[in-house]
Design a protein around this motif. Structure first.
Motif, PDB file in Angstrom:
ATOM      1  N   CYS A 195      34.879  43.465  39.017  1.00  0.00           N
ATOM      2  CA  CYS A 195      35.033  42.457  40.071  1.00  0.00           C
ATOM      3  C   CYS A 195      34.837  43.028  41.465  1.00  0.00           C
ATOM      4  O   CYS A 195      34.904  42.298  42.438  1.00  0.00           O
ATOM      5  N   CYS A 241      36.057  48.401  41.633  1.00  0.00           N
ATOM      6  CA  CYS A 241      36.217  47.905  40.256  1.00  0.00           C
ATOM      7  C   CYS A 241      34.860  47.587  39.634  1.00  0.00           C
ATOM      8  O   CYS A 241      34.047  46.877  40.215  1.00  0.00           O
ATOM      9  N   ARG A 251      40.698  45.568  34.801  1.00  0.00           N
ATOM     10  CA  ARG A 251      40.109  46.873  35.125  1.00  0.00           C
ATOM     11  C   ARG A 251      40.600  47.393  36.478  1.00  0.00           C
ATOM     12  O   ARG A 251      40.623  48.609  36.705  1.00  0.00           O
ATOM     13  N   CYS A 252      40.944  46.506  37.394  1.00  0.00           N
ATOM     14  CA  CYS A 252      41.489  46.967  38.673  1.00  0.00           C
ATOM     15  C   CYS A 252      42.794  47.734  38.436  1.00  0.00           C
ATOM     16  O   CYS A 252      43.082  48.722  39.107  1.00  0.00           O
ATOM     17  N   CYS A 302      41.789  42.235  38.498  1.00  0.00           N
ATOM     18  CA  CYS A 302      41.497  41.989  37.083  1.00  0.00           C
ATOM     19  C   CYS A 302      42.117  43.141  36.281  1.00  0.00           C
ATOM     20  O   CYS A 302      42.749  44.039  36.846  1.00  0.00           O
TER      21      CYS A 302
HETATM   22 ZN   LIG Z   1      38.671  44.216  38.895  1.00  0.00          ZN
END
Ligand SMILES: [Zn+2]
Ligand SMILES: [Zn+2]
Lengths: 314, 111, 314, 111
Positions: free
Chosen positions: A279, A276, A188-189, A186
């Protein structure tokens, strides 16, 4: 019936003939586009060209969300608007243009900003989401909601002479699942923490060249169209493995020099990260649709945490 | 890389900047550098060594905090080692190899 | 006075502010755009997005040449036209759109095909030429005339899921000069002989995806804008050496897979060739403006020479 | 390239097709190949040897004349050796090296 077996109308056949004869598209791909629903978040420098080509290709339902009105200083790059529509809501201006280009799709205007309160209910009605926004807080919000709703996200950004593009969460995997991976990342990853605010200028502050942001928006349309037409967002599809090598495309336009080996770079990114927030492991406990609506996380605070305002950002 | 090949105490690498970071480095996006193969304590040069070198030798802009905060690459900068996210390669402790390309990209948010 | 010292009007300042604050553009670059003249040859899948961004950026004189009229099957990719303008000359349709986007430039319609007879008189009135056409014969004609007139040429092409882009003849060197080189190549230096006709299909025959051809057209706008804004076509400019490494950009869009390391490739091409028919040694004796007007070379014959028609081309 | 490194009678190379040529090669754009290091007469493998190999082993489409005409790459196909125009490298007589990338691109004319 998934709707890919009906006949095309004569107008559809004529209008889409040149793309239907491309190997890999065909009538089946065209019907997947016609049955598909794409949400374009932001009707600016990225959203305008993205919307033109998504509408032209015949995606059946096209939602556009933006709270702004058209301004004169937008028009050098926001080519879906016009001088005569200055002052109109961008969403309405862009849909006016798109409807004249292709009246067949259903256009859904959302003439207000995306917020933590309205995000889930809006995004849930679409198959593929395009992040064409202009600030970090909204970018993290969009990605979080896409993780929670299981929506593929085509994210792009552009400032000055640089552009970035990445396809996220495609095909979507349930939040928190790490087994049988790697799973796609995602936002944020890939981008764990936002930059300090003074290092993340907007196009208004730092400037932007039309062809740079336009190219990134057009590339977004290309990715969104391939996802729908080839059903790459469905977990059972054979294209899955391919999309699991997440790639960040970097465009470095040089106003003083020619196209060269560094103009476009494709960077290998990691997949879903155990750590993360959105996720990864245990993320179900810290990120929920209800929480987002109630103000947790607070995206403004998250993106302002490192705030140490100084002159001139990057 | 040519002329430094004979001197095995140096590592020839290339370093690129994008996303606006090039503004901190004399508006130049591509550099061919020759780095000491080892730090003062004799340990092999890493990304961390490179960052020290960039701050000492290459950065011209006084706004160093737009590149490094609290001794680390600031949030919002991606580091790519030979076109791969440095998290795939060991981050700051990655030991530099001759011919490596290190790419610093500022994350963009405009549109 | 080269016109780059006048004041900008309030409207110009507001309209172009976001691109003027980009480092390297500034007021001087903006005035070079305003004083610049670009000819777009072809108002189709390449020409539409190229024209939108060239008009948006404020290039002062924009000529468009095309003899076709708008058809329904154009609209999935030719986003400067519209359903309501089907049947109108493409040149007039596109200018209608551009004028509403930005009324400040002077738009010059050339609503007829480019021919060996009219090419030189049309091209001579512009500073930078964009080849947005769709057939080999016209591409060789345009390049030859650009060599003879000393015009930089931004050439792009796209079929199915592939695209190509190259900047030629920039900065222009006099025909036949090989000393003090390398000099930049012309189209014939890079593409000496046309393919057999059955191997060079048009978009109508082989199909085309909108975002693919659109991206190439937009990249053309980007190259044309940088040439004018940074005066890269003037031989004395310091950017000269940079533009002398001719680069062919290849875009390989994959309808079934993600962006990857092969999506964009920048290929190193040779410079001006001694053996080039148009710009090489002794070329003054075989290629002249008068000769072209009188039918020598015969571009149709040149591109049909190897004709051995067979089913289905590439 | 890994497992063929031990066998020095083979050269590992990669071959790419674009601009529509991939249609002749099973619609696959990227191939990793292991070629004999020498031709039957003992001379080193060249681009010409590669073209022979592609015609014999890899091309599936009967329309071979869309790739080769009169024994040579047909007009309208560019050949790139490690991202450089083959005219910079010696054209068909270029001797293949381990790790080379050979890229065949059909010139496009549509718009
Ligand atoms: Zn993520
Ligand atoms: Zn030439």
């Amino acid at each position: 019936d998934n709707g890919t077996s009906r006949r095309l109308t004569d107008e559809e056949f004529d209008r889409y003939s040149r793309q239907m004869i491309v190997p890999g598209m065909g009538k089946e791909g065209q019907l997947r586009l016609i049955n598909g629903r794409i949400l374009i978040i932001g009707a600016g420098g990225l959203g305008c060209p993205a919307a033109q080509y998504i509408a032209g290709a015949g995606v059946g339902t096209i939602g556009i969300i933006d709270g702004d009105v058209v301004e004169l200083s937008n028009l050098h790059r926001q080519v879906g608007h016009s001088t005569s529509r200055i002052g109109m809501k961008k969403v309405d201006s862009l849909i006016t243009h798109l409807r004249d280009l292709n009246p067949l799709p259903t256009y859904i205007p959302h003439p207000f900003p995306l917020t933590p309160q309205n995000a889930a209910s809006i995004l849930s009605a679409y198959d593929v989401i395009l992040d064409c926004t202009d600030n970090p807080a909204t970018r993290y919000l969009i990605s979080d909601v896409c993780v929670l709703l299981g929506k593929p996200l085509v994210s792009a950004a552009s400032v000055r002479t640089s552009g970035q593009l990445i396809v996220l969460n495609c095909p979507p995997a349930p939040q928190g699942v790490l087994a049988d991976g790697p799973h796609p990342p995602c936002y944020r990853c890939c981008f764990k923490n936002p930059p300090p605010p003074h290092a993340a200028p907007s196009c208004g502050e730092a400037g932007i060249l039309g062809p740079v942001v336009g190219l990134m928006g057009l590339a977004q349309a290309g990715e969104a169209i391939k996802i729908l037409a080839s059903a790459l967002h469905l977990p059972t599809h054979t294209g899955e493995a391919n999309l699991r090598q997440p790639t960040l495309l970097i465009y470095s336009y040089d106003l003083a020099g020619a196209v060269g080996p560094y103009t476009f770079r494709a960077l290998r990114m990691a997949g879903r990260k155990k750590t993360c927030f959105a996720c990864g492991e245990g993320s179900e406990g810290r990120l929920t649709l209800e929480g987002i609506k109630d103000g947790t996380p607070d995206y403004e605070v998250f993106c302002g945490l490192n705030a140490t305002p100084k002159g001139g950002g990057l | 890389m040519g002329d430094s090949a004979a001197d095995d105490s140096k590592i020839p690498i290339t370093v690129d900047f994008s996303g606006g970071l090039e503004i901190l480095f004399s508006n130049q996006r591509h550099y061919a550098l020759s780095l000491p193969a080892a730090d003062k304590d004799g340990s092999p040069s890493t990304i961390k060594s490179l960052v020290g070198y960039l701050l000492k030798e290459l950065i011209k802009d006084p706004r160093q905090d737009l590149f490094v905060l609290d001794g680390h690459i600031r949030p919002g900068i991606l580091v790519l080692i030979n076109n791969a996210d440095w998290e795939l390669e060991g981050e700051e402790d990655y030991e530099l190899q001759a011919g490596d390309n290190i790419f610093f990209v500022s994350t963009l948010h405009g549109g």
